[in-house]
Design a protein around this motif. Structure first.
Motif, PDB file in Angstrom:
ATOM      1  N   ALA A 165       9.283  13.460 -15.452  1.00  0.00           N
ATOM      2  CA  ALA A 165      10.917  12.334 -14.414  1.00  0.00           C
ATOM      3  C   ALA A 165      10.420  12.667 -13.893  1.00  0.00           C
ATOM      4  CB  ALA A 165      12.059  12.559 -15.643  1.00  0.00           C
ATOM      5  N   GLU A 166      10.591  14.293 -12.976  1.00  0.00           N
ATOM      6  CA  GLU A 166      10.734  14.590 -11.789  1.00  0.00           C
ATOM      7  C   GLU A 166       9.462  14.478 -10.609  1.00  0.00           C
ATOM      8  OE1 GLU A 166      13.565  17.272 -10.168  1.00  0.00           O
ATOM      9  OE2 GLU A 166      13.633  16.460 -12.044  1.00  0.00           O
ATOM     10  N   LEU A 167       8.600  14.483 -11.295  1.00  0.00           N
ATOM     11  CA  LEU A 167       7.230  14.345 -11.241  1.00  0.00           C
ATOM     12  C   LEU A 167       7.407  12.825 -10.357  1.00  0.00           C
ATOM     13  CD1 LEU A 167       4.581  14.924  -9.877  1.00  0.00           C
ATOM     14  CD2 LEU A 167       3.058  14.476 -11.930  1.00  0.00           C
ATOM     15  N   CYS A 168       8.207  11.829 -11.594  1.00  0.00           N
ATOM     16  CA  CYS A 168       7.480  10.459 -10.947  1.00  0.00           C
ATOM     17  C   CYS A 168       8.425   9.331  -9.748  1.00  0.00           C
ATOM     18  CB  CYS A 168       7.597   9.165 -12.419  1.00  0.00           C
ATOM     19  SG  CYS A 168       6.026   9.618 -13.395  1.00  0.00           S
ATOM     20  N   TYR A 169      10.148  10.563 -10.802  1.00  0.00           N
ATOM     21  CA  TYR A 169      11.219  10.321  -9.328  1.00  0.00           C
ATOM     22  C   TYR A 169      10.106  10.599  -8.003  1.00  0.00           C
ATOM     23  CZ  TYR A 169      15.291  10.907  -6.798  1.00  0.00           C
ATOM     24  OH  TYR A 169      16.433  10.885  -5.891  1.00  0.00           O
ATOM     25  N   ALA A 170       8.969  12.179  -7.425  1.00  0.00           N
ATOM     26  CA  ALA A 170       8.907  12.156  -6.151  1.00  0.00           C
ATOM     27  C   ALA A 170       7.526  11.019  -6.437  1.00  0.00           C
ATOM     28  CB  ALA A 170       8.191  13.496  -6.410  1.00  0.00           C
ATOM     29  N   GLU A 171       7.319  10.589  -6.766  1.00  0.00           N
ATOM     30  CA  GLU A 171       5.616   9.442  -6.536  1.00  0.00           C
ATOM     31  C   GLU A 171       6.439   8.423  -6.075  1.00  0.00           C
ATOM     32  OE1 GLU A 171       2.294  11.321  -9.729  1.00  0.00           O
ATOM     33  OE2 GLU A 171       3.481   9.909  -9.361  1.00  0.00           O
ATOM     34  N   VAL A 172       8.027   7.565  -6.818  1.00  0.00           N
ATOM     35  CA  VAL A 172       8.066   6.707  -6.484  1.00  0.00           C
ATOM     36  C   VAL A 172       9.085   6.502  -5.310  1.00  0.00           C
ATOM     37  CG1 VAL A 172      10.314   5.238  -7.482  1.00  0.00           C
ATOM     38  CG2 VAL A 172       8.619   6.266  -8.584  1.00  0.00           C
ATOM     39  N   LEU A 173       9.535   7.884  -4.732  1.00  0.00           N
ATOM     40  CA  LEU A 173      10.166   7.589  -3.586  1.00  0.00           C
ATOM     41  C   LEU A 173       8.997   7.980  -2.048  1.00  0.00           C
ATOM     42  CD1 LEU A 173      13.002  10.760  -3.329  1.00  0.00           C
ATOM     43  CD2 LEU A 173      13.060   8.391  -2.737  1.00  0.00           C
ATOM     44  N   LEU A 174       7.892   8.522  -2.373  1.00  0.00           N
ATOM     45  CA  LEU A 174       7.179   8.605  -1.692  1.00  0.00           C
ATOM     46  C   LEU A 174       6.504   6.635  -1.251  1.00  0.00           C
ATOM     47  CD1 LEU A 174       5.393   9.986  -0.064  1.00  0.00           C
ATOM     48  CD2 LEU A 174       3.769   9.826  -1.865  1.00  0.00           C
ATOM     49  N   GLN A 175       6.766   6.508  -2.570  1.00  0.00           N
ATOM     50  CA  GLN A 175       5.931   4.666  -2.292  1.00  0.00           C
ATOM     51  C   GLN A 175       7.538   3.836  -1.784  1.00  0.00           C
ATOM     52  OE1 GLN A 175       5.165   3.062  -5.887  1.00  0.00           O
ATOM     53  NE2 GLN A 175       4.281   4.888  -6.827  1.00  0.00           N
ATOM     54  N   MET A 176       8.689   4.207  -2.131  1.00  0.00           N
ATOM     55  CA  MET A 176       9.787   3.303  -1.150  1.00  0.00           C
ATOM     56  C   MET A 176       9.805   4.325   0.305  1.00  0.00           C
ATOM     57  SD  MET A 176      12.403   3.880  -4.122  1.00  0.00           S
ATOM     58  CE  MET A 176      13.525   2.421  -3.361  1.00  0.00           C
ATOM     59  N   ALA A 177       9.065   5.419   0.445  1.00  0.00           N
ATOM     60  CA  ALA A 177       9.369   5.938   1.633  1.00  0.00           C
ATOM     61  C   ALA A 177       7.855   4.683   2.634  1.00  0.00           C
ATOM     62  CB  ALA A 177       8.674   6.927   1.973  1.00  0.00           C
ATOM     63  N   ALA A 178       7.172   4.167   1.700  1.00  0.00           N
ATOM     64  CA  ALA A 178       5.733   3.867   2.667  1.00  0.00           C
ATOM     65  C   ALA A 178       6.449   2.667   2.968  1.00  0.00           C
ATOM     66  CB  ALA A 178       4.680   4.514   1.518  1.00  0.00           C
ATOM     67  N   LEU A 179       6.606   1.711   1.969  1.00  0.00           N
ATOM     68  CA  LEU A 179       7.266   0.556   2.665  1.00  0.00           C
ATOM     69  C   LEU A 179       8.154   0.442   3.211  1.00  0.00           C
ATOM     70  CD1 LEU A 179       7.612  -0.622  -1.730  1.00  0.00           C
ATOM     71  CD2 LEU A 179       5.634  -1.740   0.344  1.00  0.00           C
ATOM     72  N   SER A 180       9.160   1.227   3.668  1.00  0.00           N
ATOM     73  CA  SER A 180      10.230   1.677   3.807  1.00  0.00           C
ATOM     74  C   SER A 180       9.394   0.975   5.941  1.00  0.00           C
ATOM     75  CB  SER A 180      11.332   2.253   3.952  1.00  0.00           C
ATOM     76  OG  SER A 180      12.473   2.186   2.929  1.00  0.00           O
ATOM     77  N   PHE A 181       8.457   2.210   5.726  1.00  0.00           N
ATOM     78  CA  PHE A 181       7.817   2.010   7.209  1.00  0.00           C
ATOM     79  C   PHE A 181       7.620   0.482   7.524  1.00  0.00           C
ATOM     80  CE2 PHE A 181       7.768   6.927   6.907  1.00  0.00           C
ATOM     81  CZ  PHE A 181       8.264   7.085   7.780  1.00  0.00           C
ATOM     82  N   VAL A 182       7.468  -0.040   6.150  1.00  0.00           N
ATOM     83  CA  VAL A 182       6.153  -1.284   6.714  1.00  0.00           C
ATOM     84  C   VAL A 182       7.656  -2.473   6.848  1.00  0.00           C
ATOM     85  CG1 VAL A 182       5.048  -2.763   5.947  1.00  0.00           C
ATOM     86  CG2 VAL A 182       3.834  -0.727   5.753  1.00  0.00           C
TER      87      VAL A 182
END
Length: 207
Positions: A44-61
């Motif tokens: 869950a910790e690993l998936c949390y990090a991965e999803v946050l990274l995806q959200m950060a990338a989408l936020s930039f766009v």
């Protein structure tokens, strides 16, 4: 973004809970000894990090404002710190397929962060290191190679990142010569596993 929000909510429910808000803030700001987590909490910790990274990338766009940029940066930093926390748990899990997937995910995350940040100019990199990031190219490549070599869910992502770096980024940015030998070695197991894809690639190249 809606799907990422749902995924983040699910991961948050499955992560190891901190006893108080102050404990959670303290854990984010200061170094601690690796915690005892169940296998489910580690993933869950690993998936949390991965999803946050995806959200950060989408936020930039999606949001090009300064506030949006800051929010995306904070998400990216939290993602990076969570990946670093997961790295401290590599020796804590059992030697099974599930832990192998966890190791592959950590290598992919840490490796991608280090490789990506190492491409920034030295001045920007020093600033990023000041706020908690690290951009060591050799460390990044080492993690990605280890991740690509493991038979895990994310091994193909590590291999794809290495391929992009070896045959595209190095040429576009002029950071070095493309490593075709490594690219072919990375592709070999997949061309053997999916021979029809190789035939299509050769046909497209000949056309």
């Amino acid at each position: 973004m809606w799907g990422c929000s749902l995924s983040l909510s699910l991961c948050s429910r499955l992560r190891k809970r901190r006893s108080t808000v102050l404990d959670a803030i303290s854990y984010m700001l200061y170094k601690h000894e690796p915690e005892q987590m169940t296998e489910e909490e580690m993933h869950a910790e690993l998936c949390y990090a991965e999803v946050l990274l995806q959200m950060a990338a989408l936020s930039f766009v999606e949001d090009e404002s300064m506030i949006g940029f800051i929010k995306a940066g904070l998400k990216m930093r939290t993602s990076y710190l969570t990946f670093k926390e997961c790295e401290t748990l590599l020796d804590k899990g059992k030697d099974n397929d599930a832990h192998n997937h966890f190791v592959g995910g950590v290598n992919m995350g840490i490796g991608s962060f280090n490789l990506m940040l190492s491409l920034f100019p030295a001045r920007i990199l020093r600033l990023l290191e000041f706020v908690g990031f690290s951009g060591n190219r050799e460390v990044g490549l080492s993690h990605l190679r280890h991740g690509a070599a493991t038979n895990s869910l994310r091994s193909i992502l590590s291999a794809f990142t290495l391929l992009m770096f070896n045959i595209y980024i190095t040429v576009i940015l002029g950071t070095g010569e493309c490593n075709l030998a490594e690219a072919e070695a990375l592709l070999k197991p997949y061309t053997l596993k999916f021979p029809k894809v190789r035939q299509l690639t050769h046909s497209a190249a000949n056309d």
